[in-house]
Every structure is written in structure tokens, then in C-alpha cells.
Design an enzyme around this catalytic site. Structure first.
Site, short mmCIF file in Angstrom:
data_model
loop_
_atom_site.label_atom_id
_atom_site.label_comp_id
_atom_site.label_asym_id
_atom_site.label_seq_id
_atom_site.Cartn_x
_atom_site.Cartn_y
_atom_site.Cartn_z
CE LYS A 21 30.53 69.05 -4.73
NZ LYS A 21 31.55 69.63 -5.64
CB ALA A 73 45.08 68.15 -2.30
N GLY A 77 44.33 64.02 1.41
CA GLY A 77 44.95 63.03 2.28
C GLY A 77 44.32 61.65 2.33
N GLY A 78 43.37 61.36 1.45
CA GLY A 78 42.75 60.02 1.42
C GLY A 78 43.78 58.94 1.09
N GLY A 90 42.36 66.10 -8.26
CA GLY A 90 42.47 67.47 -8.75
C GLY A 90 43.86 68.02 -8.53
O1 O7M Z 1 41.87 66.41 -5.47
P1 O7M Z 1 41.30 67.73 -5.00
O2 O7M Z 1 41.04 67.73 -3.54
O3 O7M Z 1 42.08 68.90 -5.47
O4 O7M Z 1 39.90 67.90 -5.74
C1 O7M Z 1 38.78 67.16 -5.41
C2 O7M Z 1 37.64 67.53 -6.32
O5 O7M Z 1 36.49 66.80 -5.93
C3 O7M Z 1 37.24 69.00 -6.27
O6 O7M Z 1 36.74 69.34 -7.55
C4 O7M Z 1 36.11 69.03 -5.26
O7 O7M Z 1 35.21 70.08 -5.49
C5 O7M Z 1 35.45 67.68 -5.53
N1 O7M Z 1 34.74 67.07 -4.40
C6 O7M Z 1 35.34 66.91 -3.19
O8 O7M Z 1 36.53 67.19 -3.01
N2 O7M Z 1 34.63 66.40 -2.15
C7 O7M Z 1 33.36 66.01 -2.26
O9 O7M Z 1 32.78 65.53 -1.30
C8 O7M Z 1 32.73 66.10 -3.50
C9 O7M Z 1 33.46 66.58 -4.58
C10 O7M Z 1 32.85 66.44 -5.85
O10 O7M Z 1 33.42 66.26 -6.88
O11 O7M Z 1 31.55 66.43 -5.85
C11 O7M Z 1 30.88 66.18 -7.01
#
Ligand code: O7M
Length: 219
Positions: free
Chosen positions: A60, A175, A177-178, A196
Site C-alpha cells: 500500500k 473474516a 463478514g462480506g 486471508g
Molecule cells: O481475509 P482477511 O480479512 O484475513 O484478509 C484480507 C486481506 O486484504 C488482508 O491482507 C488485508 O490487508 C487486505 N485488504 C483489506 O482487508 N481491506 C482493504 O481495503 C484492502 C486490502 C488490500 O489487500 O489492499 C491491497
């Protein structure tokens, strides 16, 4: 639709084990600060060798153009793609695109993915009000992918309408909740669902990856 594994574990052994176990069901692997700061950037090579998958570095990146350029150079020496923030403005994103183009011309193509609206609650405070403009900028710059939230399907839809055929990379199912069913109604063949914790924290990551892959492949 494709599955992007967010491999946010903190140990090299765990990362390599999960990457290998899930590789048949995952299309691409995203790693970020948790893993790279714990193990070093060389982990990109090791994951690629073990899985033969593309690896995206989710840093990012959000700095001035000159610093973004340096970060992109170090990252794209290893990774196939880099994720940057768009809110820092056009010149900062373009500095990364320039490095990607230069490195891509010398070898395998390199991609630049830009964040618009994030998936967490507080993204509505500062990011959401400018997210449509960020999506327009992403389109204007022809970035290779745009990050938009699965936690807010209505916003995902609006951002997708703005960026058109630029692939969407969408985090938030599992995780956070989407609602995957709603997300599947919006995203298309060239888009990615990011999962993730739903995979790497599962007691059987391989089965979980298989499950997600099956669900997203039905559409
Ligand atoms: O499924 P999770 O929640 O364990 O992981 C989600 C991943 O997506 C985790 O690596 C976050 O850092 C990333 N992410 C978000 O969850 N929300 C965002 O708005 C953006 C990201 C992301 O990947 O940005 C590039």
C-alpha cells in the site's frame, strides 16, 4: 473469477506450508508487511519457487514519487505486482508505473494495483468520500488492477462501473463478514476475491481454499 490468497502469516515455515498446500486452488498469492517484515523480501522468491504462482506485494505504497520509485524498484525485483494507495495522487502512482514498465520490458510483465475504497469500517470517514475520484484516476492511469471492498457490495458495484474493464481485487469476505453471494453477482471473470484468514486460520487451509475456489468458480 479468481482467488487471491492473502498470506498474512508471520513465519516463513507456515507461509511456505500453506502456500504449497493451497496452490491447486489459489490463482495468485498476496503477501504484505506481516510476512515480509517478519521474514524478508526473499520470501517472494521462495513462495514463487514452491507454488509457481504470481506473487503480489501489498505494501500500500503511499509516498512522494521519488520514494515510491525506490520502493517499487526493490519490490518489483522480486514480485510480479505491487499495490499502492491512490490518495497520494497521480504523480506518486505514475512513479511506480514507470518502474513497472521499465522492469517489465526487461523480463516478465509487472503490474501496479491501486487501492480506492478500503474494506474496514473507518474507510467511510476519509476514503469513501474520495473513492469515486480515485477510481476515475485509476481508469485514467490504466492501472492493472483496483482494490475495492467486498464488505460494501453497493460500493463495489459503483467502483466497478467507474473502472470498467480494469480487474477488481476485492477483500472482505470471510473474516471481515462480506457477503460472497452478493460479491459474486457483481464481479466478473477477470476479477479477484481476496481471502486471508478464512483460509490460513482454517484448521484445514487446503479444504478451505478448495471450498472458496469452488464457490467463486460457479459464477
Ligand atoms: O481475509 P482477511 O480479512 O484475513 O484478509 C484480507 C486481506 O486484504 C488482508 O491482507 C488485508 O490487508 C487486505 N485488504 C483489506 O482487508 N481491506 C482493504 O481495503 C484492502 C486490502 C488490500 O489487500 O489492499 C491491497
Amino acid at each position: 473469477m479468481k482467488l487471491m490468497l492473502a498470506l498474512d502469516v508471520m513465519s516463513k515455515n507456515e507461509a511456505l506450508k500453506i502456500a504449497e498446500e493451497t496452490k491447486d486452488f489459489v490463482d495468485i498469492i498476496k503477501i504484505g508487511y506481516p510476512l515480509v517484515l517478519s521474514t524478508g523480501i526473499e520470501i517472494v522468491k521462495e513462495i514463487k519457487n514452491k507454488t509457481n504462482k504470481e506473487v503480489v506485494c501489498d505494501f500500500k505504497v503511499a509516498d512522494i514519487p521519488a520514494t515510491n520509485e525506490k520502493i517499487a524498484k526493490t519490490t518489483l525485483k522480486y514480485a510480479d505486482a505491487i499495490i499502492c494507495q491512490g490518495f497520494v495522487g497521480k504523480d506518486s502512482v505514475m512513479a511506480i508505473q514507470k518502474v513497472a514498465e521499465e522492469y517489465g520490458n526487461k523480463g516478465a510483465p509487472k503490474k501496479v494495483i491501486m487501492v480506492t475504497e478500503m474494506s474496514h469500517l473507518s474507510a467511510v470517514e476519509f476514503l469513501q468520500p474520495v473513492a469515486d475520484d480515485l477510481a476515475k484516476m485509476a481508469k485514467e492511469l490504466s492501472v492493472d488492477g483496483v482494490v475495492a471492498p467486498s464488505t460494501r457490495p453497493e460500493r463495489l458495484k459503483e467502483i466497478k462501473e467507474i473502472v470498467g474493464d480494469i480487474p477488481i481485487i476485492s477483500p472482505g469476505v470471510g473474516a471481515q463478514g462480506g457477503d460472497l453471494d452478493k460479491v459474486l453477482e457483481i464481479l466478473g471473470d477477470n476479477d479477484y476475491v481476496i481471502v486471508g484468514r478464512g483460509i490460513y486460520e482454517h484448521n484445514n487451509p487446503k479444504e478451505s481454499a478448495k471450498h472458496y475456489k469452488k464457490l467463486i468458480s460457479k459464477n
